[in-house]
Each structure stands twice: as structure tokens, then as C-alpha cells.
Design an enzyme around this catalytic site. Structure first.
Site, PDB file in Angstrom:
ATOM      1  N   HIS A 541       0.809  -1.209   0.000  1.00  0.00           N
ATOM      2  CA  HIS A 541       0.000   0.000   0.000  1.00  0.00           C
ATOM      3  C   HIS A 541       0.852   1.273   0.000  1.00  0.00           C
ATOM      4  O   HIS A 541       0.314   2.378   0.107  1.00  0.00           O
ATOM      5  CB  HIS A 541      -0.900   0.020   1.238  1.00  0.00           C
ATOM      6  CG  HIS A 541      -0.146   0.218   2.515  1.00  0.00           C
ATOM      7  ND1 HIS A 541       0.764  -0.701   2.986  1.00  0.00           N
ATOM      8  CD2 HIS A 541      -0.134   1.241   3.389  1.00  0.00           C
ATOM      9  CE1 HIS A 541       1.291  -0.251   4.106  1.00  0.00           C
ATOM     10  NE2 HIS A 541       0.765   0.929   4.381  1.00  0.00           N
ATOM     11  N   HIS A 556       1.705   6.978  -0.062  1.00  0.00           N
ATOM     12  CA  HIS A 556       1.039   6.103   0.906  1.00  0.00           C
ATOM     13  C   HIS A 556      -0.465   6.095   0.621  1.00  0.00           C
ATOM     14  O   HIS A 556      -1.126   7.132   0.665  1.00  0.00           O
ATOM     15  CB  HIS A 556       1.304   6.613   2.323  1.00  0.00           C
ATOM     16  CG  HIS A 556       0.815   5.705   3.417  1.00  0.00           C
ATOM     17  ND1 HIS A 556      -0.512   5.540   3.717  1.00  0.00           N
ATOM     18  CD2 HIS A 556       1.496   4.908   4.290  1.00  0.00           C
ATOM     19  CE1 HIS A 556      -0.642   4.701   4.718  1.00  0.00           C
ATOM     20  NE2 HIS A 556       0.568   4.298   5.083  1.00  0.00           N
TER      21      HIS A 556
END
Length: 636
Positions: A541, A556
Site C-alpha cells: 500500500h 502512501h
């Protein structure tokens, strides 16, 4: 990216390679010792036969330990291989060819010198066995190292690994289905269900041929791609493995727990054919168990994600161990009841792939644990521990099986009716009592000391991704670099918003660096500039990139999405890989984030902003941006 046709061809070729690889390994680790103890030595002198069997099992035991030491050097040799056919495929083909030839020779008496000149036979046996084992290791290490070399697409890797796991599960168990039918079919005499030397020889020929053909199929059916990461792997040495074991405490404890477990488990599995042959007196019925193992093994692998999610890995591990211990107790009292034996053996087999996957996941998580603790990422070293433990367990079980066969009277000429009650008791004590104790000790170690849960791993990854860029805080960009370093493009389509508005306190406070956030309208993250992947995360992620001129950024996706453990995320890069502006880096399924009731805001920081010229936004907050829009410029 390769076409779907090429991908399917590669997956099928690789799956068949896994099938042949495990057919070979199962024959070597489980059934070869049966040939040694029941047919290789038949001088007519029982004491002499038992002495030679003991010598052979001792040689195998010692050579396996030697091979454990040289395995890291085999990995280094593969790492240093450069050929027009790739790095791994040549070793798969060469190792498969030499290993198969050596296996066939081992299933013979080498022209009768086992009787005429026993000492010469033992010397030749040791030389051929270690040669076979070394080249099998070249093939095995090369084969399982190929997955990152076949594709950079993580989704394609998962498909390839899944196909391979299916192939290996079928191969490891199918050889158990066919071993006794093939041996008896080619044998001149049944010898109480154990067949004869001729039958075992032709069984070995068939196994070796299948393994060799599968290696050739891998050579012609797969294609290695090139990447900078593959040229810069850390080399594994025995000293380094020992260092990681002693300094990464969670890896050390899971290694000890798994080492004990796999030793006990392998010992039971290795003695099952002996039980069917010399206790039940129905060696052919072993094919029924092996056939059931194929079906239950595939089901167990398919159910692992669901069970791990419902129970969590720790609870799943204890449930599996509880079932296996219950199975050992039932097995010990099953006697000559085939239905009860099959039930017990199947209960023992079903949890095995689940325990394997639980341990594999924990060892994988220990990579990040060690990275946070030791400030150094030892990925290849950490993941090399499990194969070493499996080989150690194989060495111990091979030695124990040979000695057990001698002690219980289950050697050349023996039948179920000839094994004494005392021999049966000795056999059952080793097959059931010893593994039960060893597995219990391993479970206690796991319970007391293995604390690396999914939740703890998520916290570790969260800490790593928020601290990885600290070393770049004072990293000065190269203003003399010919690359254009002053333009930062949007990494994802969506609505631009100030970083201070996000709900993550660390990002909002700017403690991770200056930057911005985007409320995504798309699930694709692109490279904002030309550069190099500097940080990857197992949960997929987030990604850290450094531009060619020294600008360091962290992208992020979402808040607390680390807890999703990679579900719904696909990555298209490796650490150390060069990327161009606009290259697709990550795809994510936004609905998966929403279903987890998490915030999907994409947060972007410039971790070394303090060392850069002034950041100027080219787009207003609240406006919609896409990957072709310049968001930032770095002005003097």
C-alpha cells in the site's frame, strides 16, 4: 508485460516443473530409504545386512549436514550466473539432468559390488549421493528463485506461485499413489507386498524421467526477465544465516518451533509406508492414503486465507497441532484396522499445508521485524531459513527411519507376519511416541516465544513506512544532474488537498515531510518522476521513490491500510528497479478499502524537502488532477 497466452504458458510450465520437482523430492526423502532397507542388501547374513543399512543411513545423515553447509554457496553460484538463457533456467536443466541420472544409479546395486566389495560400494554410494543432492539443490534453489525473475507483476507472481503450489502438492502426493502399484507391476516377486529390486529400479526410472522432462519444460516454457534488483541480491552465507538467527529473536523462535515440528512431522510421514507394509500387511493400500492426500492438500491450501482470516494465524496453528496430535494418538491404537488407519493418517495430513503456510507467513513477517530491530533488511537471508530447516528434518528422519527399520526387523525379506510384537512396539514408539513429544515441545516454544502476530506486523510496517525516509532528510539533490528534477507530476487522479487536512496525525503534522494529499477517483498510482524504487512494503500500500536528481518521496495509500495485509493491492515494481515518469506502480481496489471501513486518502510526502529548493504548488487545493498534471516545482 507478457501477453495472457505467454503468461499461461509460463504458469503451466512452471507448475509442471513444481510437480516434477516434488515427485523427485518425495521419492528421495521418503521412498528411497524403503528400497535401501528392504531390497538393497540381501547377502543372507542378517547381521551383515543390518550393518550395511546402518552404514548407508549414517552416510545419508552426515551428507545431508554437509549439504546444509554448502547450500548458501550454491545460492551464491546461482546469483553469479550469467548466460544467454538466464540465471536460473540453466541450473534447473543441468541439475535436473544430473540429479535424475544419479537417482537411477542409487536405485541399483551398482553391478553387485554391494556384495562383492562393500567398502567400494559405500565409497561410490557416498560420492553419487552427494553429487545427486548437490545438483538437486542447484535445481531446487534455482527453481523456487525464479518467480521474481518471471514477471514484475505481483498479480502474475501470485498466479504463478498458486499454480506451482498446486503442482507441487499433486506431485508430492501422487508419487505415493503410484509407488507400490508401479513397484509391484515391474517386480518378478511380490515379496509380501514389498516388490523386488527390479520393480524399485523401474519405479526410479519413471520418477527420474518425469523429473527430467519437467526440468526441460521449465527451460523451454518459461522466460526470465531482466531487472536491476536481480543483479544486486544479497548473498547468503552460513555465517550470515547464523547471525540473523541469533539477532532476530522472532525468527530464531519460529525457526526453533518449526524445526522441531517439521522433524516430528517428517518422521511420521516417512514411516507411514512401513506401517502399511509391515503392520497392516497391505502396502498397496498406501495408494489410497496418498490419493486422499492430494484432494485434502489442495482443499487445505484453498481454505488457508479463509481460515487464517477467521481464526488468525496463531489460533489456526494451535488448531492444526491439536488435530495432528489427536491423529497420532488414534494412529497409535489403530492396529490393523484400515479404515481407522486411513482416518488417523488423513487427520495428520490435512493440517500440514496449513501449518506450512502459517510458518511461511510468520517467517516472511520476520523480514520487517528484523529490519526495524536491526536497521537492515535481510530478506534473502531470512527466507533461506525454512528450506534449511526442512533439509535438517529430512536428514534426521532419514537416519531415524533406517535405524528403526533395523531395530524393528523390517529389512530385507521381512513381511508383516515376520515382524515380532517387540519389533512392532519399537516401531510404534519411534513412529508415534517420539514425534508426539517433539511436536509438543515445538508447540510450547511457539506458544511461549512466537509473538509476531498479524496485528504486530502491521504496527511494524507502519513504523517502517513512517521512518524509512529519515535517512534522506538532509539528502541534497544533484543540481548538476542532466535529468529534469524540478517537476513533480500527480501520482494519481483525484482531488488535491493539503496534507494538514488528512486524518493521520503523523502525516498531518508534517513529521514525515512536506507534501500533499489526493482524494482518489481512480485506483492507479503512477511514478511522479524518473527515478529508482528505494522502499517496498509487503503490504503493497506504499512505495518510496528517489528521483534521478535526489528528490525522495513516499506515496502512501489510505490510513491504517497496513492492516489489510495487501488485500486489494497490486504492485508492479521491485526494490531497486528503475522507473520512468508515468509508469504504473500500484493498482488498488478502492471498494476493498471502503469495505474495511478505512480512509482511502492518498498521502504524498517529500521526505528530504528541507534539503530542497522551495516547493511551489502549480495546482490549487480542491482542484481535480491527473497523472499528466504538474503539481510541484522546486524553485531556487
Amino acid at each position: 508485460m507478457p501477453s495472457n497466452k505467454q503468461s499461461m504458458t509460463s504458469r503451466l510450465a512452471y507448475a509442471f516443473g513444481a510437480f516434477g520437482n516434488d515427485v523427485f523430492f518425495a521419492t528421495l526423502s521418503t521412498y528411497f530409504i524403503m528400497f535401501v532397507t528392504t531390497h538393497l542388501f540381501n547377502s543372507g547374513n542378517t547381521a551383515e545386512n543390518d550393518r550395511m543399512i546402518s552404514y548407508i543411513t549414517l552416510i545419508i545423515f552426515l551428507l545431508r549436514f554437509v549439504e546444509l553447509v554448502i547450500d548458501p554457496f550454491i545460492g551464491n553460484a546461482i546469483d553469479n550466473t550469467v548466460t544467454r538463457w538466464g540465471k536460473f533456467k540453466p541450473w534447473v536443466v543441468v541439475g535436473g539432468t544430473i540429479g535424475s541420472i544419479a537417482l537411477i544409479i542409487l536405485f541399483t546395486n551398482m553391478g553387485g559390488i554391494n556384495k562383492s566389495n562393500p567398502l567400494l560400494y559405500l565409497i561410490l554410494f557416498g560420492f553419487i549421493y552427494i553429487t545427486m543432492d548437490i545438483f538437486y539443490s542447484f535445481k531446487d534453489i534455482g527453481f523456487w528463485s525464479m518467480i521474481p525473475a518471471l514477471t514484475l507483476d505481483s498479480r502474475e507472481r501470485e498466479k504463478t506461485a498458486t499454480f506451482a503450489r498446486i503442482g507441487s502438492t499433486i506431485g508430492a502426493n501422487l508419487v505415493g499413489v503410484v509407488v507400490m502399484p508401479l513397484v509391484l507391476f515391474f517386480s518378478m516377486k511380490s515379496n509380501g507386498g514389498t516388490g523386488d529390486a527390479k520393480g524399485w529400479f523401474w519405479f526410479a526410472v519413471i520418477v527420474a524421467t518425469v523429473a527430467w522432462i519437467s526440468a526441460i519444460v521449465v527451460g523451454f516454457g518459461t522466460k526470465e526477465i531482466d531487472s536491476t534488483l536481480r543483479k544486486n541480491k544479497e548473498r547468503t552465507t552460513f555465517k550470515q544465516v547464523f547471525y540473523i538467527l541469533t539477532h532476530n529473536d522472532q525468527l530464531m523462535w519460529i525457526a526453533l518451533a518449526y524445526g522441531l515440528y517439521t522433524t516430528g512431522m517428517t518422521l511420521v510421514n516417512s514411516l507411514e509406508l512401513y506401517y502399511f507394509t509391515f503392520i497392516l500387511g497391505q502396502s498397496s493400500a498406501f495408494s489410497i492414503l496418498a490419493g486422499l492426500n492430494i484432494l485434502t492438500g489442495l482443499v487445505a491450501v484453498a481454505l488457508f486465507p479463509i481460515l487464517a482470516d477467521k481464526l488468525n494465524r496463531r489460533r489456526l496453528f494451535f488448531w492444526c497441532i491439536g488435530i495432528m496430535l489427536l491423529a497420532i494418538v488414534i494412529f497409535a491404537f489403530a492396529g490393523r484396522s484400515l479404515p481407522l488407519v486411513l482416518i488417523a493418517a488423513e487427520l495428520f495430513a490435512i493440517p500440514q499445508p496449513l501449518v506450512f503456510l502459517v510458518v511461511l507467513m510468520i517467517i516472511s513477517d520476520a523480514v520487517e521485524y528484523g529490519q526495524l530491530k536491526l536497521n537492515h533488511r535481510d530478506e534473502s537471508l531470512t527466507l533461506s531459513v525454512r528450506p534449511l530447516l526442512d533439509k535438517l528434518a529430512g536428514a534426521i528422519s532419514n537416519g531415524a527411519v533406517g535405524l528403526t527399520a533395523v531395530a524393528a526387523g523390517m529389512t530385507t525379506g521381512a513381511t508383516a507376519s515376520s515382524v515380532t510384537p517387540s519389533g512392532q512396539f519399537t516401531f510404534k514408539l519411534i513412529m508415534f511416541g517420539l514425534p508426539f513429544l517433539i511436536i509438543m515441545i515445538g508447540t510450547w516454544v511457539f506458544y511461549r516465544h512466537v509473538t509476531l502476530t498479524e496485528a504486530r506486523h502491521a504496527e511494524i510496517v507502519d513504523q517502517l513506512e513512517k521512518t524509512w525516509g529519515k535517512k534522506f532528510e538532509d539528502h541534497e539533490p544533484d543540481t548538476n544532474n542532466s535529468q529534469d528534477f524540478d517537476a513533480y507530476f500527480a501520482p494519481i487522479a483525484g482531488t488535491l488537498m493539503p496534507l494538514s487536512d488528512v486524518k493521520d496525525p503523523a502525516f498531518a503534522a508534517g513529521s514525515l515531510g512536506d507534501g500533499f494529499a489526493i482524494q482518489p477517483t481512480d485506483g492507479r498510482v503512477y511514478a511522479p518522476f524518473d527515478g529508482t524504487i528505494r522502499s517496498t512494503f509487503s503490504t503493497r500500500h506504499a512505495v518510496g521513490i528517489e528521483s534521478d536528481s535526489g528528490v525522495v518521496t513516499l506515496i502512501h495509500i489510505g490510513i491504517n491500510t497496513v492492516t489489510m495485509q495487501g488485500t486489494g493491492f497490486i504492485t508492479y515494481f521491485d526494490k531497486g528497479q528503475r522507473v520512468k515518469r508515468g509508469d504504473l506502480l500500484i493498482e488498488f481496489w478502492d471498494k476493498a478499502i471502503q469495505d474495511a471501513q478505512l480512509d482511502d486518502t492518498v498521502m504524498v510526502t517529500i521526505t528530504n524537502a528541507n534539503a530542497l529548493p522551495q516547493l511551489t504548488f502549480k495546482k490549487a487545493f480542491g482542484s481535480h488532477v491527473s497523472k499528466n498534471d504538474i503539481l510541484l516545482e522546486f524553485n531556487d
